[in-house]
Motif scaffolding. Structure first.
Motif, PDB file in Angstrom:
ATOM      1  N   PRO A 404       0.836  -1.099  -0.143  1.00 36.13           N
ATOM      2  CA  PRO A 404      -0.153   0.043  -0.146  1.00 36.13           C
ATOM      3  C   PRO A 404       0.806   1.245  -0.034  1.00 36.13           C
ATOM      4  N   TRP A 405       1.921   1.197   0.514  1.00 37.35           N
ATOM      5  CA  TRP A 405       2.739   2.384   0.532  1.00 37.35           C
ATOM      6  C   TRP A 405       3.417   2.754  -0.911  1.00 37.35           C
ATOM      7  N   SER A 406       3.343   2.042  -1.912  1.00 32.45           N
ATOM      8  CA  SER A 406       3.942   2.287  -2.846  1.00 32.45           C
ATOM      9  C   SER A 406       3.193   2.919  -4.108  1.00 32.45           C
ATOM     10  N   GLN A 407       3.733   3.627  -5.033  1.00 36.98           N
ATOM     11  CA  GLN A 407       3.186   4.618  -5.782  1.00 36.98           C
ATOM     12  C   GLN A 407       2.227   3.780  -6.829  1.00 36.98           C
ATOM     13  N   LEU A 408       2.926   2.535  -7.221  1.00 37.35           N
ATOM     14  CA  LEU A 408       1.973   1.704  -8.064  1.00 37.35           C
ATOM     15  C   LEU A 408       0.540   1.391  -7.442  1.00 37.35           C
TER      16      LEU A 408
END
Length: 466
Positions: A404-408
């Motif tokens: 969930p923390w990722s840009q994707l």
């Protein structure tokens, strides 16, 4: 005191070890170009001679008064050599200890080459027997009968569960130029005994893999048939509309749809192709980033290449993120029970999770291991302008692979949101009459995210840092 081996400098020994590494790379069955490596009995005998040589060097080092200093110097030099990003990760266990049992080390690479072709196996056995006969011939007048007698004696104690132009000449070195190559019979036994043990271990491993594969095929087939049976029952017996009609925005997901989604995605997780890709991804991404990037380049992943190739490469990258926690994720997915929620409720909980996790992005990145960080960074570049590529892959794959923390993850959820909020969540059609927005698929993707990132958040948090 440092290095004190009387017959050779450490620098000269390291040059020979680098040549030995080249031999072991070729022993994998392939050349650096990807073509099959040609192994004949002479090549295999040369590889064995190199192994004997290094065993003798380590044996002599161990007899020196200051053996520990010399061994430490050697291991330090080996560590420096292995620190190169281009060093093959399959040989990362190379050390003074493995050189001390180099015969077994070579045999493992020769026998575990995939595929172990008939010509390769024939050359391997011929070279093995010839080396042992030559060794016995130095002390016995009738080496063949002595060899057969010893083989018969040892056969009763073998335990299956126990442990054109020669490219060898192109390496530019020859073990025949190095003195003291007499093998003798070490504590591990002769080459034939070691080879039989390794072949038995390989046979046992292949048998186990075949059994597991058969079990997976049966399970996958059962799940697939069950899935179609459930769908038929839903459409005919209960006279329901197709799944798309069951997932309206404010409607509670019924147990039949819930179980059908779980079955469908479980089939993907347990499919033989998926398992093979997980295994391949685990191997590819265990290497340094510079190496696996070279592998991906050979797969032609540019946007100008085949769209299917691009999609398969994205799938491989996503599986690389999840490969280390595959069993845990499958266990969690199989254990989930029905929960009477609406799609709106599930989406809101996923969206709230995104807001909470993004506010702690720095902390979450710290617990992410370097391998997964590197893969995600590469995926961010590949999919930054074409996140819809994820729609070509199983909904469960994005859910288990993208944190969930990722840009994707934010791009993926935004794409889902844009479809989720369009005109009362209905299926719309292009001019050619083909569906281009599948409410059932959008709902299924929200459901997958909910299952892992909300209901299984503790699992995802624990496995992210593994």
């Amino acid at each position: 005191m440092g290095w004190s081996y009387p017959d050779m400098s450490l620098e000269d020994l390291m040059k020979l070890i680098k040549g030995f590494v080249d031999i072991l790379i070729l022993a994998s069955g392939y050349q650096s170009t990807g073509h099959f490596a040609h192994w004949d009995s002479n090549n295999i005998k040369n590889a064995f001679q190199w192994a004997i040589f290094f065993e003798n060097v380590i044996s002599r080092l161990c007899c020196l008064n200051d053996q520990q200093d010399s061994l430490k110097e050697l291991d330090a030099a080996l560590s420096e050599m292995k620190s190169s990003p281009h060093f093959p990760q399959g040989l990362e266990q190379l050390s003074s200890t493995t050189l001390g049992r180099a015969r077994k080390f070579v045999l493992e690479h020769l026998i575990r080459a995939l595929p172990l072709r008939e010509a390769h196996l024939k050359a391997f056995m011929t070279g093995t027997i010839e080396v042992d006969l030559d060794d016995i011939g130095r002390i016995e007048s009738d080496p063949l009968n002595t060899y057969l007698d010893e083989l018969l004696l040892k056969s009763a104690t073998l335990d299956p569960a126990s442990e054109g132009r020669s490219f060898m000449q192109e390496l530019g070195t020859s073990p025949k130029a190095v003195p003291n190559l007499t093998s003798g019979y070490g504590s591990d036994g002769n080459f034939t005994t070691l080879s039989i043990h390794e072949l038995m271990k390989r046979h046992l491993s292949v048998s186990c893999m075949s059994s597991v594969e058969s079990g997976l095929n049966i399970l996958s087939k059962t799940l697939t048939e069950s899935n179609w049976s459930l769908l038929s029952d839903m459409l005919v017996t209960k006279k329901l509309k197709p799944p798309e009609g069951l997932v309206a925005e404010g409607q509670v997901i019924n147990s039949d749809t819930w179980n059908m989604w779980r079955t469908k995605n479980l089939v993907y997780l347990l499919d033989k192709r998926t398992i093979r890709l997980v295994s391949g991804a685990s191997m590819i991404f265990s290497a340094p980033r510079v190496q696996w990037l070279q592998v991906l380049e050979r797969l032609d992943i540019s946007g100008e290449g085949s769209d299917d190739n691009f999609s398969e490469t994205v799938e491989l990258l996503l599986l690389g993120c999840a490969a280390g926690r595959w069993s845990t994720l499958v266990d969690h997915f199989m254990s989930i029970s029905y929960d009477s929620l609406t799609i709106t409720r599930m989406y809101n909980e996923v969206h709230n999770l995104l807001l909470r996790r993004y506010s702690n992005i720095c902390a979450d990145k710290e617990v992410m291991n370097l391998k997964e960080k590197g893969i995600l960074e590469h995926l961010d570049v590949l999919l930054s302008s074409q996140v819809r590529q994820l729609w070509k892959l199983s909904p469960i794959l994005a859910a288990i692979s993208i944190p969930p923390w990722s840009q994707l993850f934010r791009l993926y959820v935004s794409e889902i949101e844009s479809q989720f909020k369009q005109e009362s969540f209905e299926i719309s059609c292009c001019k050619d009459g083909k569906e281009h927005k599948d409410s059932g698929e959008v709902a299924e993707r929200i459901w997958c995210l909910y299952i892992f990132h909300v209901r299984g958040s503790h699992i995802m948090n624990e496995t992210t840092s593994s």
